[in-house]
Scaffold this motif. Structure first.
Motif, PDB file in Angstrom:
ATOM      1  N   ALA A  81      16.956  38.943  12.915  1.00 46.03           N
ATOM      2  CA  ALA A  81      18.319  39.003  12.392  1.00 46.03           C
ATOM      3  C   ALA A  81      18.396  38.821  10.882  1.00 46.03           C
ATOM      4  N   VAL A  82      17.273  38.495  10.248  1.00 47.47           N
ATOM      5  CA  VAL A  82      17.267  38.252   8.805  1.00 47.47           C
ATOM      6  C   VAL A  82      17.524  39.556   8.058  1.00 47.47           C
ATOM      7  N   ALA A  83      18.419  39.515   7.079  1.00 46.66           N
ATOM      8  CA  ALA A  83      18.790  40.726   6.342  1.00 46.66           C
ATOM      9  C   ALA A  83      17.797  41.076   5.244  1.00 46.66           C
ATOM     10  N   ALA A  84      17.044  40.103   4.752  1.00 42.82           N
ATOM     11  CA  ALA A  84      16.136  40.333   3.631  1.00 42.82           C
ATOM     12  C   ALA A  84      14.852  41.026   4.085  1.00 42.82           C
ATOM     13  N   SER A  85      14.100  41.525   3.116  1.00 42.01           N
ATOM     14  CA  SER A  85      12.807  42.154   3.386  1.00 42.01           C
ATOM     15  C   SER A  85      11.855  41.172   4.056  1.00 42.01           C
ATOM     16  N   ARG A  86      10.966  41.685   4.894  1.00 40.13           N
ATOM     17  CA  ARG A  86       9.966  40.841   5.538  1.00 40.13           C
ATOM     18  C   ARG A  86       9.060  40.163   4.516  1.00 40.13           C
ATOM     19  N   LEU A  87       8.929  40.762   3.343  1.00 35.35           N
ATOM     20  CA  LEU A  87       8.128  40.144   2.287  1.00 35.35           C
ATOM     21  C   LEU A  87       8.743  38.847   1.773  1.00 35.35           C
ATOM     22  N   ARG A  88      10.054  38.667   1.988  1.00 36.74           N
ATOM     23  CA  ARG A  88      10.760  37.505   1.451  1.00 36.74           C
ATOM     24  C   ARG A  88      10.927  36.372   2.467  1.00 36.74           C
ATOM     25  N   ILE A  89      10.644  36.636   3.736  1.00 36.94           N
ATOM     26  CA  ILE A  89      10.837  35.609   4.766  1.00 36.94           C
ATOM     27  C   ILE A  89       9.717  34.576   4.678  1.00 36.94           C
ATOM     28  N   LYS A  90      10.095  33.312   4.726  1.00 36.85           N
ATOM     29  CA  LYS A  90       9.123  32.218   4.641  1.00 36.85           C
ATOM     30  C   LYS A  90       9.272  31.332   5.872  1.00 36.85           C
ATOM     31  N   GLU A  91       8.144  31.117   6.538  1.00 41.01           N
ATOM     32  CA  GLU A  91       8.114  30.298   7.749  1.00 41.01           C
ATOM     33  C   GLU A  91       6.899  29.380   7.688  1.00 41.01           C
ATOM     34  N   TRP A  92       7.106  28.104   8.035  1.00 34.10           N
ATOM     35  CA  TRP A  92       5.946  27.209   8.066  1.00 34.10           C
ATOM     36  C   TRP A  92       6.138  26.085   9.073  1.00 34.10           C
ATOM     37  N   ASP A  93       5.007  25.595   9.579  1.00 35.79           N
ATOM     38  CA  ASP A  93       4.921  24.378  10.380  1.00 35.79           C
ATOM     39  C   ASP A  93       3.909  23.466   9.691  1.00 35.79           C
ATOM     40  N   TYR A  94       4.363  22.285   9.295  1.00 35.17           N
ATOM     41  CA  TYR A  94       3.526  21.340   8.554  1.00 35.17           C
ATOM     42  C   TYR A  94       3.571  19.986   9.240  1.00 35.17           C
ATOM     43  N   TYR A  95       2.420  19.372   9.420  1.00 39.52           N
ATOM     44  CA  TYR A  95       2.318  18.025   9.969  1.00 39.52           C
ATOM     45  C   TYR A  95       1.563  17.142   8.995  1.00 39.52           C
ATOM     46  N   CYS A  96       2.033  15.911   8.872  1.00 40.36           N
ATOM     47  CA  CYS A  96       1.317  14.893   8.116  1.00 40.36           C
ATOM     48  C   CYS A  96       1.277  13.631   8.965  1.00 40.36           C
ATOM     49  N   VAL A  97       0.063  13.121   9.227  1.00 48.82           N
ATOM     50  CA  VAL A  97      -0.125  11.947  10.072  1.00 48.82           C
ATOM     51  C   VAL A  97      -0.876  10.902   9.254  1.00 48.82           C
ATOM     52  N   LEU A  98      -0.274   9.721   9.119  1.00 47.61           N
ATOM     53  CA  LEU A  98      -0.836   8.688   8.250  1.00 47.61           C
ATOM     54  C   LEU A  98      -1.136   7.415   9.024  1.00 47.61           C
ATOM     55  N   THR A  99      -2.263   6.786   8.674  1.00 43.69           N
ATOM     56  CA  THR A  99      -2.575   5.417   9.045  1.00 43.69           C
ATOM     57  C   THR A  99      -2.622   4.616   7.742  1.00 43.69           C
ATOM     58  N   PRO A 100      -2.729   3.291   7.809  1.00 44.53           N
ATOM     59  CA  PRO A 100      -2.804   2.533   6.555  1.00 44.53           C
ATOM     60  C   PRO A 100      -4.013   2.866   5.695  1.00 44.53           C
ATOM     61  N   GLU A 101      -5.076   3.432   6.284  1.00 44.55           N
ATOM     62  CA  GLU A 101      -6.305   3.686   5.530  1.00 44.55           C
ATOM     63  C   GLU A 101      -6.574   5.160   5.245  1.00 44.55           C
ATOM     64  N   TYR A 102      -6.082   6.071   6.100  1.00 41.93           N
ATOM     65  CA  TYR A 102      -6.415   7.491   5.946  1.00 41.93           C
ATOM     66  C   TYR A 102      -5.351   8.339   6.612  1.00 41.93           C
ATOM     67  N   GLY A 103      -5.443   9.651   6.374  1.00 41.18           N
ATOM     68  CA  GLY A 103      -4.448  10.535   6.947  1.00 41.18           C
ATOM     69  C   GLY A 103      -4.904  11.973   6.976  1.00 41.18           C
ATOM     70  N   LEU A 104      -4.176  12.784   7.736  1.00 38.82           N
ATOM     71  CA  LEU A 104      -4.463  14.201   7.903  1.00 38.82           C
ATOM     72  C   LEU A 104      -3.184  14.986   7.716  1.00 38.82           C
ATOM     73  N   ALA A 105      -3.268  16.092   6.981  1.00 40.83           N
ATOM     74  CA  ALA A 105      -2.142  17.017   6.852  1.00 40.83           C
ATOM     75  C   ALA A 105      -2.625  18.419   7.204  1.00 40.83           C
ATOM     76  N   LEU A 106      -1.819  19.147   7.987  1.00 47.98           N
ATOM     77  CA  LEU A 106      -2.141  20.503   8.417  1.00 47.98           C
ATOM     78  C   LEU A 106      -0.957  21.413   8.137  1.00 47.98           C
ATOM     79  N   THR A 107      -1.255  22.605   7.621  1.00 42.96           N
ATOM     80  CA  THR A 107      -0.212  23.586   7.307  1.00 42.96           C
ATOM     81  C   THR A 107      -0.571  24.933   7.910  1.00 42.96           C
ATOM     82  N   VAL A 108       0.395  25.547   8.570  1.00 44.96           N
ATOM     83  CA  VAL A 108       0.320  26.966   8.943  1.00 44.96           C
ATOM     84  C   VAL A 108       1.591  27.604   8.407  1.00 44.96           C
ATOM     85  N   ALA A 109       1.428  28.559   7.491  1.00 40.25           N
ATOM     86  CA  ALA A 109       2.593  29.151   6.836  1.00 40.25           C
ATOM     87  C   ALA A 109       2.457  30.663   6.757  1.00 40.25           C
TER      88      ALA A 109
END
Length: 339
Positions: free
Chosen positions: A34-62
């Protein structure tokens, strides 16, 4: 003004944002077709950030139309170091198949020796990553389960002034207890749900070309109660709603405006401060680690400072009660994109 969204389609018959505002759940339905703009302009992402007091992990799919991205960050908060590796994918334009909602649909992304998967399971979701070449061949792999207790989330639908085809539909789900293990360089790092918490950033939209945004997030326990927040500003027309929200025991408390006060010429040196127009969010932030990245191709550019550290201050809930916060682990960032 904070206008609460009503249920319905996100976009109208012309492919434009039907209603601007905020919500506690996914009340508006996103449809990429349903988006009216060009497919080149559409931006979609799923990002997770998981933290402990000592370390952490971040994952991105965009999938950003003309460029896709798979990202892995390992954060050593004790040693104040981090490693981030990104794989760029040319012109995915929807082929990455990111889901139309945050509560259903799995994400399965891979390129050469990097694999990232997000799968929904009963009562939560599972994040999997396998990257044998990470950090010069040290390797990173493992699996984390994020429980999904009943909780409100931050949902915001934002237009852009002067760009009727542009919009941003965003969901942030805080306070996700994490269980599992990530192995880095042959060493296993455990994530205990008593001290490890994740945030999920789900974004879909059409952005204008040059944007600078500010985002802050934290999740953990305050006085033994699940507590978190999402704060931010800098993009689009937020006159109908901001993205500022507190979460206590799964209940969302809507805030108005929050301002980021950054120290001059540094990101991980002096403390940051945060103030609100109604006195309901007053914090200092002690930086620990700056995950900085800069790509400048003149026409396209991304300058990022995601700073991890600890928040101390107070918040005021919807009923007027005050909650003191001390050394709550989270992050704050400033990002400028020309995209």
């Amino acid at each position: 003004m904070q206008r609460e969204l009503t249920p319905g389609d996100l976009l109208d018959g012309r492919g434009r944002l039907a209603e601007a505002g905020w919500a506690r759940s996914e009340v508006r339905r996103y449809d990429r077709d349903a988006v009216a703009a060009s497919r080149l302009r559409i931006k979609e992402w799923d990002y997770y950030c998981v933290l402990t007091p000592e370390y952490g992990l971040a994952l991105t799919v965009a999938d950003n139309g003309y460029m896709g991205l798979l990202g892995v960050s390992w954060l050593d908060l004790t040693g104040r170091t981090e490693v981030t590796e990104n794989v760029m994918l040319p012109f995915p334009m929807g082929r990455m198949g990111l889901p139309a909602g945050a509560d259903a649909g799995d994400v399965l992304a891979s390129h050469k020796d990097l694999r990232i998967e997000y799968r929904h399971v009963d009562g939560g979701r599972v994040l999997s990553v396998d990257h044998p070449g990470f950090d010069g061949g040290r390797g990173l792999s493992g699996e984390l389960r994020l429980d999904r207790p009943p909780t409100d989330r931050m949902v915001v639908a934002t237009p852009f002034t002067g760009a009727p085809k542009a919009f941003y539909y965003n969901q942030k789900i805080n306070c996700l207890p994490a269980t599992g293990e990530i192995t880095v360089g042959g060493r296993a790092f455990a994530f205990d749900p008593a001290t490890a918490f994740g945030v999920f950033d789900w974004g879909r939209g059409v952005w204008t070309y040059d944007n600078t945004w500010y985002w802050g997030s934290a999740s953990g326990l305050v006085d033994g109660r699940p507590f978190g927040f999402n704060i931010g500003h800098g993009f689009g027309d937020t006159s109908a709603a901001t993205e500022n929200m507190l979460f206590v025991d799964g209940c969302g408390h809507k805030l108005d405006e929050v301002t980021f006060h950054l120290p001059a010429d540094t990101y991980d040196g002096a403390d940051w401060t945060f103030t609100s127009n109604d006195g309901r969010f007053e914090m200092t932030f002690a930086p620990v680690l700056d995950r900085a990245a800069s790509t400048d191709l003149k026409v396209l550019a991304s300058i990022q400072h995601q700073v991890f550290g600890r928040f101390t201050g107070h918040v005021v809930l919807d009923d007027g009660s005050r909650l003191e916060v001390r050394d709550l682990l989270g992050f704050a960032e400033k990002v400028r994109n020309r995209w």
